[in-house]
Structures are given as structure tokens and as C-alpha cells.
Design a protein around this motif. Structure first.
Motif, PDB file in Angstrom:
ATOM      1  N   VAL A 104      12.275  -0.958  -0.379  1.00 24.80           N
ATOM      2  CA  VAL A 104      11.267   0.062  -0.680  1.00 24.80           C
ATOM      3  C   VAL A 104      11.640   1.386  -0.017  1.00 24.80           C
ATOM      4  O   VAL A 104      11.581   2.458  -0.625  1.00 24.80           O
ATOM      5  N   ARG A 105      12.071   1.298   1.232  1.00 26.10           N
ATOM      6  CA  ARG A 105      12.407   2.508   1.973  1.00 26.10           C
ATOM      7  C   ARG A 105      13.574   3.230   1.288  1.00 26.10           C
ATOM      8  O   ARG A 105      13.575   4.457   1.133  1.00 26.10           O
ATOM      9  N   GLY A 106      14.560   2.437   0.853  1.00 23.92           N
ATOM     10  CA  GLY A 106      15.707   3.008   0.140  1.00 23.92           C
ATOM     11  C   GLY A 106      15.262   3.735  -1.118  1.00 23.92           C
ATOM     12  O   GLY A 106      15.712   4.845  -1.411  1.00 23.92           O
ATOM     13  N   ASP A 107      14.350   3.110  -1.848  1.00 20.59           N
ATOM     14  CA  ASP A 107      13.863   3.697  -3.087  1.00 20.59           C
ATOM     15  C   ASP A 107      13.176   5.039  -2.822  1.00 20.59           C
ATOM     16  O   ASP A 107      13.410   6.034  -3.519  1.00 20.59           O
ATOM     17  N   LEU A 108      12.333   5.069  -1.780  1.00 22.48           N
ATOM     18  CA  LEU A 108      11.610   6.306  -1.460  1.00 22.48           C
ATOM     19  C   LEU A 108      12.575   7.397  -0.995  1.00 22.48           C
ATOM     20  O   LEU A 108      12.454   8.563  -1.389  1.00 22.48           O
TER      21      LEU A 108
ATOM     22  N   ARG B 145       0.844  -1.202   0.000  1.00 18.53           N
ATOM     23  CA  ARG B 145       0.000   0.000   0.000  1.00 18.53           C
ATOM     24  C   ARG B 145       0.879   1.253   0.000  1.00 18.53           C
ATOM     25  O   ARG B 145       0.599   2.224  -0.692  1.00 18.53           O
ATOM     26  N   ALA B 146       1.965   1.170   0.784  1.00 18.52           N
ATOM     27  CA  ALA B 146       2.893   2.309   0.839  1.00 18.52           C
ATOM     28  C   ALA B 146       3.476   2.598  -0.540  1.00 18.52           C
ATOM     29  O   ALA B 146       3.587   3.761  -0.958  1.00 18.52           O
ATOM     30  N   VAL B 147       3.817   1.531  -1.269  1.00 15.30           N
ATOM     31  CA  VAL B 147       4.362   1.719  -2.614  1.00 15.30           C
ATOM     32  C   VAL B 147       3.316   2.382  -3.513  1.00 15.30           C
ATOM     33  O   VAL B 147       3.607   3.351  -4.224  1.00 15.30           O
TER      34      VAL B 147
ATOM     35  N   GLY C   4       3.199  10.649  -4.314  1.00 14.46           N
ATOM     36  CA  GLY C   4       4.576  11.088  -4.095  1.00 14.46           C
ATOM     37  C   GLY C   4       5.278  10.298  -3.010  1.00 14.46           C
ATOM     38  O   GLY C   4       4.634   9.716  -2.128  1.00 14.46           O
ATOM     39  N   PRO C   5       6.627  10.258  -3.074  1.00 13.03           N
ATOM     40  CA  PRO C   5       7.418   9.413  -2.170  1.00 13.03           C
ATOM     41  C   PRO C   5       7.242   9.760  -0.686  1.00 13.03           C
ATOM     42  O   PRO C   5       7.304   8.854   0.160  1.00 13.03           O
TER      43      PRO C   5
END
Lengths: 423, 125
Positions: A378-382, A343-345, A352-353
Motif C-alpha cells: 500500500v505504501r509503495g502504491d501511495l 482506512r488509509a487506503v 488523495g494519496p
């Protein structure tokens, strides 16, 4: 007919008929192992007689008649020594020794749809382990032989054979295992059947690359079981939801890995390689589920998410707001923290990130996700998208230590290295 | 393996129109197909009088409106099946013709069975 052609034709008849044959025999003799033996004996008889006599006009009825005659013979023998068999023998014997065999066969074939569903229920009995459930389903409902099942699960034939023996014993000992569940028990058993089917599908789907033909066959088998369930339980939205989900995922099969077997992520896939037939069927099944039910279940929601991707001509056209909303509904059904991560993705893609990161940060301390590599990934990507490169790098490196896949680790380390570059 | 089967016969039906028993038996056969997972979809085709043939011969494209009176066997319907071997598809075709034999006296025709392939030349799954 040449011997080889005949045996291939008989194998085809067997594949088409074994499920219904075994299912009907289970109802008649009330013993899974005995029913399977009788069906096998009918097959042996067919192999002996059909090459010379030709395939009968109605091979299903022939097999059923033959199996029932064997049952009568065995009941008669057993009657002398085994009282419990004798009771069943008397109850069923009148029907079975009827001279008008054709009529009794038609009678036996009459409830055959119910029989197949009941057989699925038996295979997914709660007393059985999940391995036993999947194995029995493939063997009795799928009509696969031990060798094929062993190949599907990358295990030995001996293991599969033993699993089947043990499962049959468990069913015999469970008492009433052959009874059709009703009420709440029926709903939960159907859920067990659906999860076994989806497990089989994933078993085939998660194996990428390789030249093993059994893996795609497992997906095809799961799809077939899904279609059967859809025909047997047309009013159940989750049945159609599961079919929709499997069809929509199947649509992507050819696009999800490169020629060398490298996995290609959903958003990077060449959508022209998606299979239109699977896509169309998946969307139709989803529409069927949605027409039946306004309070969608787990499979229907997952299918709806897959459909958002399936409907988007390009990755940029994806309706991420809708996907985020569907993940929220999934989470409300008691979804796992992984659902929240997804969901976060979706939120980050839609709004937006920073929006996505707010949710991800709430998940960081959850025990269930502590060693889950996709969380730092995912966190790294954001963080990277927000320009916080140093923090992003640490997350990618952490994700790389957590993943077990070599290719993925290399990809994550590349991303970590890219964080150090200026710009 | 996905197959498409075409049922073909003489459109003028010299043996007479299909009796109701045929429709009933075909309906039952389709129901069974859906219930055992082999039948994916099926459909019937209208008379050739409602169709046309567009052809390219000697660098010229021509349109021939139906009916196609010269053709002996025309496609009357199709089915897409999902089976595990070609033999299974053949057996289903045999049963289809058995139903015609049992329910439509005098009918003659054939069932053409062709495997479906995907765009990239791989067998369709």
C-alpha cells in the motif's frame, strides 16, 4: 421405488432433518454422542424400511419417533446397570413410553427452534478448540458427513473423526456444557457462534480457483447457517450483519478470479458478473441490521463497507469517504492495525494519496504489521502516485519478499520494475 | 444449489376456495423453511385476470389480456430454495403437496421444480 432413488430420497430427508432431529434428541437424552447415535440408528431404520414401504407422509416425525423408541430401549437396558442413566430414564421415560407417540413427537418438535440454537451453542462451547467448534458445527448443525468435512478442511477423515470424538469427550467432561448460557455468557457464546460461521465462510471463500466442489459448498453452508440464525435470533443486529456480509461477499464470487484462476482485485472486477440475488439479499439483511441498531457492531460495519462497493455501478462511483468513515468506526470497536491500513487506503481514494500516506506512515512501526506484505504494498502504491518512484520501488520489493503467494510476488515485482521506468 | 419451484393448478378452483387450515399449515411450512435455511424467498401470484400474455407467433407479437381461461394449470406461487441436492428440492415439493392433500380436500395440481442458473450458465449458488 427403485433402491437407488429411495436411498437418494432418504439422503435428502436426512439432510433436511438431521439438525432438528439431533438438536431435539440432545435436549431429551442430554448427551451429544448418544443423541447422534440415536439419530444414526433412526437413519439406518429408514434405509431398511422406506425403500419398500415408501417415504412416510411426515418423515421428520417418523425419524423422531424411531429415535425416541431406541432411546427408551436403551434407557431400559441401562437402568439395570447404570444409575445415572436410570435417573434420566425415569424422568424422561414417562413421556417417552407414552402410547400416544404422535402427541409426544409433536411435543418434542415444538421447541425445536430453541433446540437448534442450543445445539449451535453447544458446538461452540468455550472448552472446545476452534477446530473442534467448526468441525462439530459442520457435523451436527450442518449435517455433513466426515468425508465432506475432511474435504472442506483439506485434512484426512481420520483426523476429523478423531476431532469429533475428542470434542464430545471434552463436552462430557466440561460439566454443564449442555446448559444454555444466559446473560453475558449468552452474548459471548452467540458471538462465538457467529465467528465460527464466518470462519467456515472464509474457509470456503479464500480458496480461489480449483475444481473442488466442497469449497463453494462450505460458503453455501455458512450462508445457510446465517439464515437459520437470522430466523432464530431476528432481533440481533450482528446476526443480520453477518448474513449481509456473507451475502455481499458471495455476490462477487464469480467475478473475483479469471478463467485461469488469477485473482481479480475488487476494483478491477467486472461488476456485471456480480450475482444480483446475493447482492439484493445482502443489502436487505444490512437494512434489517441497521433498523435494529444505531450502534453497529463489527459484522454490520464490515457489511456496510461491502455494501458501499456493492451499490457502486463502477469502481469510480465508490463512496470512499463513507468507507473511510466506516473503517474509523471499526477501528473504534478495537479493530486491528489491518483495519487502519484499510482506512488509509479509503482515505487516499477519497482525499488523495498524501492523506492516506500520513496514516500509513504512523503504522510502519507497529509490531503487528512488521511482516505484513500489504503494508509496504500500500505504501509503495501511495508513494508511486505521489511521484516518489525510488521509495515506491523499495517498498514494492520489500512487499514481494514478504508475500507467500507466487502470483502476488510476480505482480509486486512488476510494479517495482515499473517504478524505474521514466514518466 | 438454488431452485425455483412453481405451484400450479386450475385457477377456477372447482374443489372450492382454500380453507383457513391450509394457510396455517403453509405458514408453518414457510416458517420451518426459513428456520432450517432452505427457504430463501417466496411469493404468491395474483389471478390471471390481473395479468397478460405477450406472445410472438408467425412473426407477429400479440397481447392477450387475462384471464387465461384455456390454460388448465396456472402458476399460483413460487419459492426460491437453497438446498444441497435436487432430491432435497423434490422432498420440499412433496411436502408442499402433502400439505395441500392434508388441508385442501379435492385440490389437484403440481409443483414444478427448476434449478436456477446464473448469467454465465453456471449453477446459481
Amino acid at each position: 421405488m427403485p433402491q437407488q432413488d429411495a436411498s437418494r430420497a432418504i439422503a435428502a430427508v436426512w439432510r433436511l432433518e438431521s439438525t432438528r432431529l439431533i438438536a431435539a434428541l440432545v435436549r431429551i437424552v442430554r448427551d451429544v454422542g448418544f443423541a447422534e447415535d440415536l439419530a444414526q440408528e433412526a437413519l439406518v431404520a429408514a434405509l431398511a424400511q422406506w425403500p419398500a414401504a415408501g417415504i412416510p407422509d411426515n418423515p421428520a416425525a417418523w425419524l423422531m419417533t424411531t429415535a425416541k423408541r431406541r432411546a427408551v430401549d436403551q434407557f431400559r437396558q441401562a437402568e439395570r446397570r447404570d444409575r445415572s442413566y436410570a435417573v434420566i430414564g425415569r424422568e424422561q421415560g414417562g413421556e417417552m413410553v407414552d402410547d400416544d407417540v404422535a402427541a409426544t413427537v409433536i411435543n418434542a418438535m415444538d421447541h425445536v427452534e430453541d433446540d437448534v440454537l442450543r445445539l449451535m451453542f453447544i458446538c461452540c462451547h468455550p472448552a472446545l478448540t476452534i477446530d473442534a467448534q467448526t468441525t462439530l458445527t459442520l457435523k451436527l448443525v450442518g449435517g455433513l458427513i466426515t468425508k465432506e468435512i475432511a474435504r472442506s478442511f483439506l485434512t484426512s477423515e481420520a483426523t476429523v473423526a478423531q476431532r469429533v470424538v475428542r470434542a464430545k469427550r471434552t463436552l462430557a467432561e466440561a460439566g454443564g456444557a449442555l446448559e444454555e448460557p444466559d446473560g453475558a455468557a449468552r452474548a459471548s457464546r452467540l458471538a462465538a457462534v457467529l465467528s465460527v460461521v464466518y470462519l467456515l465462510f472464509n474457509e470456503g471463500y479464500s480458496a480461489t480457483g480449483g475444481d473442488d466442489w466442497m469449497r463453494p459448498a462450505l460458503c453455501a453452508e455458512a450462508l445457510r447457517l446465517g439464515r437459520i440464525l437470522g430466523a432464530l435470533q431476528p432481533d440481533n443486529s450482528e446476526v443480520h450483519g453477518l448474513s449481509a456480509l456473507m451475502e455481499l461477499q458471495s455476490a462477487r464470487t464469480r467475478a473475483r478470479s479469471g478463467p485461469d484462476g488469477t485473482p481479480i482485485l475488487l476494483l478491477d472486477q467486472d461488476r456485471s458478473r456480480w450475482d444480483r440475488t446475493h447482492l439484493r439479499r445482502g443489502l436487505a439483511e444490512l437494512a434489517r441490521a441497521e433498523a435494529l441498531c444505531k450502534q453497529p457492531g463489527n459484522y454490520q460495519l464490515q457489511a456496510a463497507i461491502a455494501a458501499c462497493h456493492g451499490r457502486a455501478p463502477t469502481a469510480a462511483d465508490t463512496d470512499w469517504a463513507r468507507i473511510a468513515e466506516l473503517y474509523e468506526q471499526l477501528a473504534r470497536l478495537g479493530g486491528s492495525p489491518v483495519v487502519e491500513l484499510n482506512r488509509a487506503v479509503a482515505l487516499s481514494m477519497a482525499y488523495g494519496p498524501a492523506t492516506g500516506l500520513t496514516l500509513v506512515d504512523q503504522l510502519v512501526d507497529l509490531p503487528a504489521l512488521r511482516n505484513y506484505h500489504l503494508l509496504p504494498s500500500v505504501r509503495g502504491d501511495l508513494l508511486f502516485k505521489l511521484g516518489r518512484h525510488a521509495e515506491a520501488r523499495a517498498e514494492f520489493e520489500r512487499a514481494a519478499t514478504l508475500t507467500k503467494h507466487t502470483r502476488e510476488r510476480a505482480m509486486l515485482l512488476n510494479r517495482a520494475a515499473a517504478c524505474a521506468e521514466p514518466g | 444449489m438454488r431452485f425455483m419451484s412453481f405451484i400450479k393448478s386450475d385457477e377456477s378452483m372447482p374443489w372450492g376456495p382454500p380453507p383457513p387450515a391450509l394457510f396455517e399449515a403453509m405458514g408453518q411450512f414457510a416458517k420451518e423453511g426459513y428456520e432450517n435455511g432452505t427457504l430463501v424467498e417466496q411469493g404468491g401470484l395474483g389471478a390471471s385476470g390481473q395479468g397478460a400474455i405477450v406472445s410472438l407467433v408467425d412473426n407477429t407479437i400479440t397481447v392477450l389480456d387475462g384471464p387465461f381461461t384455456e390454460a388448465k394449470e396456472l402458476i399460483g406461487g413460487y419459492a426460491v430454495t437453497e438446498v444441497r441436492t435436487k432430491e432435497e428440492a423434490i422432498e420440499l415439493g412433496r411436502r408442499l403437496l402433502q400439505i395441500h392433500l392434508d388441508n385442501w380436500p379435492g385440490w389437484q395440481g403440481s409443483c414444478e421444480i427448476r434449478q436456477l442458473f446464473a448469467d454465465d450458465g453456471a449453477p446459481a449458488t
